[in-house]
Design a protein around this motif. Structure first.
Motif, mmCIF file in Angstrom:
data_model
loop_
_atom_site.group_PDB
_atom_site.id
_atom_site.type_symbol
_atom_site.label_atom_id
_atom_site.label_comp_id
_atom_site.label_asym_id
_atom_site.label_seq_id
_atom_site.Cartn_x
_atom_site.Cartn_y
_atom_site.Cartn_z
ATOM 1 N N LYS A 354 11.877 -2.891 0.516
ATOM 2 C CA LYS A 354 10.961 -1.777 0.783
ATOM 3 C C LYS A 354 9.804 -1.820 -0.203
ATOM 4 C CE LYS A 354 10.772 3.220 1.099
ATOM 5 N NZ LYS A 354 11.479 4.479 0.981
ATOM 6 N N TYR A 355 8.604 -1.707 0.350
ATOM 7 C CA TYR A 355 7.396 -1.633 -0.472
ATOM 8 C C TYR A 355 6.716 -0.335 -0.119
ATOM 9 C CZ TYR A 355 8.109 -6.632 -1.064
ATOM 10 O OH TYR A 355 8.646 -7.859 -1.357
ATOM 11 N N SER A 356 6.266 0.368 -1.141
ATOM 12 C CA SER A 356 5.759 1.705 -0.846
ATOM 13 C C SER A 356 4.527 2.010 -1.673
ATOM 14 C CB SER A 356 6.867 2.713 -1.123
ATOM 15 O OG SER A 356 6.438 3.978 -0.784
ATOM 16 N N ALA A 357 3.640 2.826 -1.140
ATOM 17 C CA ALA A 357 2.459 3.273 -1.888
ATOM 18 C C ALA A 357 2.165 4.701 -1.477
ATOM 19 C CB ALA A 357 1.263 2.381 -1.599
ATOM 20 N N ALA A 358 1.755 5.505 -2.448
ATOM 21 C CA ALA A 358 1.371 6.886 -2.155
ATOM 22 C C ALA A 358 -0.074 7.078 -2.560
ATOM 23 C CB ALA A 358 2.266 7.850 -2.941
#
Lengths: 442, 118, 782
Positions: A354-358
């Motif tokens: 999982k790769y995530s950015a906010a």
């Protein structure tokens, strides 16, 4: 004795790679002259042992066709007939490009002779030297003709195994163009150069050298084995000479006691081309507001949005896709004509794959796209585009009862109150006057 | 005769004006005039706040200010319609009808004001 | 008194009044019926369909309103318009029209009449035209009397100048705006006449409705202050004016700011400053009047006058200063181009390119107004004779509207109501004179007998008898004369008042002149009706989505290419496929094909339109990156060369070039599209820029194949297209309609090998790639 032992060792070596299969299919078509088929037995049997389904076909044979009714019949094609000038009707440069467009992977071998495949190479921005000018090198000193060259392989390479022994090569080099889709695999040694040895014309070489600048057809800028990954995801490897796959070179020793790395090299090249190694994919992507899990079609400006991508890599040993968190430089773009936000998609510790950015949605309303566009040489390109609308706040979404506006609120309210009081007193005074008038009239 | 704008003459004129006003106007007119003065002060206060401090919720400023201006204008209209001197002007508008018009107009005005305020 | 023809004498005044009212009501009903009926040509000839371009957007918005409710409509963000910028529809349109349709829709559904929203939209304009006729009747009744009112209602019911924008199917803002215009003016006049704040409030509410409905509300915003200003300057200031204007301005301006699209404009732009200025001026003048009533000193009055004038001048200077500093926005381009007509052509080509914004040609005045054109000045002059406050309004309106109608064809619409009013006044006066049976007295009896008019026979198309009751006694006549001297309502009263001054009898003897004039008038009115009907049926009833021509045997041949192509798009392309076309067709594509478009008729973003213009006028290689950047999948062009449809894109092409040149003067130059001799050619002499442009290639791709070897002829440009047609590398032809009017092309995806598409195509066709110089990493040491 030593020879046999190294052979056994070799065979045992790749027996561990049993059942390593491709992610896109197992059927392989090998186009080779039947007479030369046995020359490549080690390589081809190795492929068979891994689980590939090999079909053999002579270049001029009519069947089995590579493409039928716009449908490719095989998942992979190996063209080892590098000296043929005439192929069957369904094998043309245009049909090979069409195959690539339909996600078939190719290994194409070239030779110093001019074949239809030479013109195809130009489409991949590979420039071949004039016909009849193979690569020769007089170093290192060795027995054998100068056109059979041991080429050292870099210790670490994304496609090839580590610490591979030098590889025997004989064939034609090519000069790499500007196309960013090219993946150099094996480069010529620094001391080598292309020269006309059999049947080539020295004038043509001089002419080509003059046009291209001095030193063009020499040195390590030349490529010998080059990969190419198309925008559709299919891979093709251009090999300067089919002999690199041959049994003879696989068993030939590079120096005393050091076997050549040809077999392992051939296996690695096949592994990469047939989509076993360096294959990634995006399983799914999600986007939502920070504290919820629902994916919305519309976001409001200045919303806090979280975007996640789940990426897995193909494991050829188990033939499964496993979550992969090893990409360090994945990037997310939030684009409307031009990227308004460009941020790193970092792997989430604890959740593999999982790769995530906010980020905060821009202040601008419009139709935006979450864009992942990850292209690295040798890896499958990751492309994902999700369209979403960013709308201005609803008419009742703005802050209300602002403290700065209290004077105006009091002004408006006091006016209304004063109006009511005034009307009440006016009417009271009116009735009073009327009564007074009425009294007066009486 | 007296000069046009010499200060003693001007203050005399203002004084005589005030005297004439307080003598000639009826109580009801004065009542309306008091309301008008209140509205004017409130409006001036809001305008000064807007100019000196901030005009940030501009719609609120406009709503509050228009409320004052609108109410002022309607009241001034009521005054002119109710004034017995103007009877000839307003043939079809009796004082009762004038007040009804005033009330209706004010209600419509306040409706728009509150819609625009927040 | 002598009469030219006998009149019944045994009728009571009540009977006469009642009969007159009944006839008036019947006449108004008939006028409404005529107004509605004459607008239905398009529905009967073709079908119930929304016409033209702009109405398609209004229709789409109304559909959203009807299906999702008012709050969703108010907050509607349309991601398919102006892709990818989107359009905040709730805040960028005038919601009055949609809200009206929505209310009617909900009302009908509440009483269980499930009328489809499309039919409501199509028939809204005729319905409101009936209301406009009524509003004009009321307005003219204030000017003169009910008979003039009925004439005015009849005129505006069928006059082509108004019909052109309110046929069934023309679902545009003007459909309800003209009704609101007339009724606002009526309420203003009533407020002014009575000095009533009630009518001022009602005028403000209708003004609010008008602001919500049409961008042309600025006309009212400036007309009423202009009227008030002229009254003040003429010395006609009165408390009634104060009451009417102040209540209208205060409530109306506050109400108009409730519409999000208008926002704070009423206090920040030059177009609204006149109203504010007059408001301030009125307060000052009223205050001065008040003070003056308390003070008698002559010098103080002079001081006051100078004070007032200086405050007025200071106020004007304050406005100028604020405009200069930028706190008040200057006149926007659309309105500024009304004063400086050359401005738009130089600086804002988009405004100049709209055909409705061109200056009016003389024939269109006659076509739109017929004999009202020459009755109109007569009516205005008659207003000068009475010159009450309301007549001043008509005079000002007439002058201003005439100027604007001369500047822009589109503004004929605002001229039409005042033309109808003034002509009705003139014609009614004429008829009053010649229908009135009273014959003038001999010289010595001038004072006593004149004054009363009688019932006149209904002689004209819809005219009704004058409402004054018959006077039987001379005493009443004297009273009537006295009353008439103050408020003259009939010509005989005018005659009475004027005759008392000049002591000369004026009138018409005998029946023969009366019959001649009345018959002549009836004939002219009959011609007017037939002209209006003919113009409506032939010129203004075309849906322009569907074209009609006639076969060699005379039968009608319907050309439905537009809908064919739009429905092909609707059924054969993915739902989020973006379509690029010139902005004219944006609303239609959105309405009928339901696909995202790049630009549409709203034309709010000039750069986006210029981008489309640049893509259309550049070569394929230059245009392709633009297309990919905007995710365009399909391009739509209109080509009329096969069938002779002259409104096609090649004829509009120079406007695309000009608009693109405005933003990219280095890359697009208009002169490069002309031949060296300066002609606009599409044949062998076409310039290279023209020949390589995307628009040319898309229009003429495979056009030559139609003619099978013979010379291909472009019927619109009347030129012969070159024998070798253009080739397309970056586009694929997707669809061409039956008569080749609409052509749709698909944009190819990038080549999978990363080549440019031209070389990729050449390779696919088997051509050998040109041997290019190989790259070298060694540089010569110099």
């Amino acid at each position: 004795m030593v020879y046999l032992r190294s052979l056994l060792f070799l065979i045992a070596g790749f027996a561990t790679g049993l059942n390593a299969k491709s992610s896109t299919g197992d059927s392989v078509l090998v186009i080779v002259e039947p007479k030369q088929q046995d020359n490549y037995s080690l390589f081809l049997n190795g492929l068979k042992k891994q689980g590939y389904d090999l079909t053999f076909r002579a270049p001029k044979a009519e069947a089995p066709v590579v493409i039928e009714y716009d449908d490719p019949t095989f998942a992979h094609v190996i063209l080892l007939a590098s000296e043929n000038k005439v192929f069957a009707k369904d094998i043309t440069p245009q049909s090979l490009v069409e195959l690539l467009g339909k996600k078939t992977n190719l290994i194409i071998a070239l030779s110093p002779k001019q074949t239809p495949l030479s013109s195809l190479a130009a489409e991949f921005s590979l420039t071949l030297p004039p016909p009849g000018t193979p690569l020769i090198s007089y170093f290192p000193k060795r027995e054998g003709p100068p056109s059979v060259i041991p080429v050292s392989v870099p210790a670490t390479h994304s496609i090839l195994s580590e610490n591979l022994h030098p590889v025997w090569f004989s064939g034609v080099p090519h000069s790499l163009g500007n196309n960013p889709l090219l993946v150099p695999i094996l480069r010529a040694p620094a001391e080598s150069f292309a020269a006309e040895t059999d049947g080539g014309s020295p004038d043509a070489l001089v002419d080509a050298a003059e046009r291209g600048g001095e030193g063009l057809w020499a040195g390590s800028q030349l490529g010998l084995v080059t990969g190419f990954q198309t925008l559709d995801g299919s891979r093709v490897t251009w090999v300067g000479g089919a002999a690199i796959f041959s049994d003879e070179y696989a068993t030939k020793e590079v120096s005393k006691g050091v076997p050549s790395g040809n077999l392992q090299f051939a296996r690695d090249v096949a592994k990469w081309t047939f989509q076993e190694s360096n294959v990634l994919r995006i399983d799914r992507t999600t986007h939502n507001l920070v504290n919820s899990t629902k994916s919305l079609e519309q976001y409001t400006t200045n919303d806090q949005i979280v975007y996640s991508a789940y990426i897995s890599k193909y494991d050829s040993k188990t033939s499964t896709w496993a979550p992969y968190s090893g990409i360090k430089d994945l990037q997310l773009e939030f684009t409307m004509l031009d990227p308004h936000i460009r941020t790193a998609l970092l792997p989430v510790p604890g959740v593999p794959g999982k790769y995530s950015a906010a980020f905060r949605a821009p202040d601008r309303h419009g139709v935006f796209k979450f864009l992942i566009n990850y292209k690295r040489k040798g890896l499958t390109s990751l492309q994902s585009s999700t369209t979403v609308a960013v709308v201005p706040p609803r008419h009742d979404g703005y802050p209300r009862f602002l403290s700065a506006a209290w004077p105006y609120y009091t002004g408006a309210i006091s006016t209304s109150v004063a109006f009511f009081l005034f009307s009440a007193m006016w009417l009271a005074g009116d009735s009073h006057e009327k009564r007074a008038k009425g009294h007066k009239a009486e | 005769m007296a000069p046009k704008s010499s200060p003693p003459a001007a203050s005399n004129v203002v004084h005589s004006l005030w005297k004439a006003y307080s003598d000639q106007t009826s109580d009801r007119m004065k009542f309306i005039d008091a309301f008008l003065v209140f509205l004017m002060l409130s409006g001036v206060a809001q305008f000064l706040y807007c100019v000196l401090v901030t005009d940030y919720p501009f719609n609120a400023f406009l709503a509050g200010f228009s409320s004052n201006v609108g109410q002022f204008v309607l009241t001034a209209s009521l005054r002119s319609q109710v004034n017995p001197e103007n009877k000839n002007e307003f043939k079809e508008v009796s004082p009762e009808r004038a007040f009804a018009d005033f009330a209706l107009g004010s209600i419509v005005l306040h409706f728009f004001v509150y819609n625009f305020l927040g | 008194m002598p009469t030219a023809y006998p009149l019944p004498t045994n009728l009571s005044p009540a009977t006469v009044a009642n009969t007159a009212s009944l006839i008036r009501i019947v006449a108004l009903a008939l006028i409404s019926g005529a107004a509605i009926a004459s607008r239905l040509f398009a529905v009967i000839n073709f079908e119930s369909i929304i016409h033209e371009f702009d109405p398609w957007f209004n229709y789409r918005a109304t559909r959203v309103l009807a299906s999702k409710g008012f709050y969703e409509f108010w907050n509607w963000f349309d991601p398919t318009a102006w892709y990818p910028l989107g359009r905040v529809v709730g805040g960028t349109l005038y919601p009055g029209l949609m809200a009206t349709s929505g209310v009617i829709y909900n009302l009908l559904h509440a009483i269980n009449l499930p009328v489809d929203i499309r039919n409501i939209c199509v028939l809204l304009a005729p319905g409101f035209s009936a209301l406009t006729a009524w509003a004009t009747y009321m307005f003219t009744k204030e000017m003169k009397d009910a008979s003039a009112g009925l004439l005015a209602a009849a005129f505006i019911g069928i006059v082509p100048g108004y019909i052109s924008r309110s046929v069934a199917g023309s679902y545009d803002n003007e459909a309800i705006a003209i009704f609101l215009l007339m009724i606002t003016f009526y309420c203003w006049i009533k407020a002014l006449k009575q000095g009533s704040a009630l009518f001022g409030t009602v005028a403000a509410v209708f003004y609010f409705y008008m602001v919500a409905a049409w961008g042309g509300y600025a006309f009212i915003t400036n007309m009423i202050p202009l009227h008030a200003l002229v009254l003040i300057l003429m010395g006609r200031f009165s408390s009634r004016l104060y009451v009417a204007y102040s209540s209208w301005y205060a409530i109306g301006t506050l109400a108009s700011m409730q519409v999000p699209f208008v926002g704070f404009q009423p206090v920040k732009t030059s177009e609204h400053m006149a109203a504010l200025g007059v408001f301030g001026l009125l307060q000052i003048v009223a205050f001065a009047q008040l003070v003056r009533s308390h003070v008698s000193s002559h010098q103080f009055q002079k001081l006051l006058a100078t004070g007032v004038i200086s405050i007025g001048i200071l106020g004007a200077m304050a406005f100028v200063l604020l405009t200069y500093k930028g706190w008040i926005a200057p006149w926007t381009g659309r309105f500024y181009s009304l004063w400086d007509t050359g401005y738009a052509k130089k600086y804002i080509p988009i405004i100049a390119s709209v055909s409705e914004h061109q200056p009016t040609a003389w024939p269109s005045f006659f076509m739109d107004l017929q004999f009202l054109v020459f009755l109109f000045p007569a009516g205005v002059i008659l207003c000068f004779r009475e010159l009450r406050d309301e007549h001043l309004f008509v005079i000002i309106y007439a002058v201003v509207a005439s100027y604007f109608a001369g500047v822009m064809v589109r503004l004929m619409l605002t001229l039409t109501p005042v033309v109808c009013v003034a002509s009705a006044v003139a014609l009614s006066t004429l008829l009053d004179t010649f229908v009135d049976p009273t014959e003038p007295e001999v010289v010595d009896d001038t004072r006593s007998e004149s004054g009363a008019s009688t019932i006149s026979a209904p002689g004209t198309n819809g005219a009704a008898p004058s409402p004054t009751t018959p006077a039987t006694t001379s005493k009443k006549a004297k009273k009537a004369a006295a009353a008439a001297a103050e408020h003259p309502t009939t010509l005989s009263d005018i005659l009475a008042s004027s005759s008392t001054k000049t002591a000369k009898p004026k009138g018409i003897y005998g029946l023969d002149t009366r019959i001649m004039v009345v018959l002549n008038t009836i004939c002219m009115l009959a011609f007017f009706v037939s002209h209006c009907t003919w113009v409506t049926s032939s010129a203004y009833s075309s849906p322009s989505v569907v074209l009609a021509s006639s076969n060699p045997d005379g039968s009608q041949h319907i050309i439905d290419d537009f809908r064919e192509a739009y429905y092909w798009l609707r059924q054969n392309t993915p739902e989020d496929a973006v379509v690029m076309s010139w902005w004219d067709y944006g609303y239609q594509i959105a309405g009928m094909a339901d696909r995202p478009t790049l630009v549409d008729n709203n034309t709010w973003n000039n750069t986006h339109i210029a981008t489309v213009g640049k893509a259309m006028s550049s070569s394929e290689e230059v245009a392709y990156p633009i297309l990919r950047k905007h995710d365009v999948s399909y391009i739509l062009v209109i080509f009329g060369g096969l069938i002779g449809y002259s409104g096609d894109d090649i004829n509009k092409f120079l406007w695309m070039v000009r608009i693109a040149q405005g933003v990219w003067p280095d890359e697009v130059q208009e002169p490069s599209f002309f031949t060296p001799q300066g002609e606009y050619k599409v044949d062998d002499n076409a310039s290279p820029a023209m020949r390589n442009s995307l628009m040319y290639k898309m229009s003429y791709y495979r056009f030559v194949d139609l003619f099978g070897g013979a010379q291909a002829m472009d019927r619109v440009r009347q030129q012969q297209v070159p024998k070798v047609g253009p080739t397309l590398d970056y586009l694929d032809e997707a669809f061409t309609s039956e008569n080749w009017i609409v052509r749709i092309y698909e944009v190819k995806k990038e080549d999978s090998l990363g080549r440019d598409l031209k070389s990729a195509n050449a390779f696919a066709q088997g051509k050998k790639r040109k041997r290019s110089k190989p790259t070298t990493r060694r540089r010569a040491i110099l």
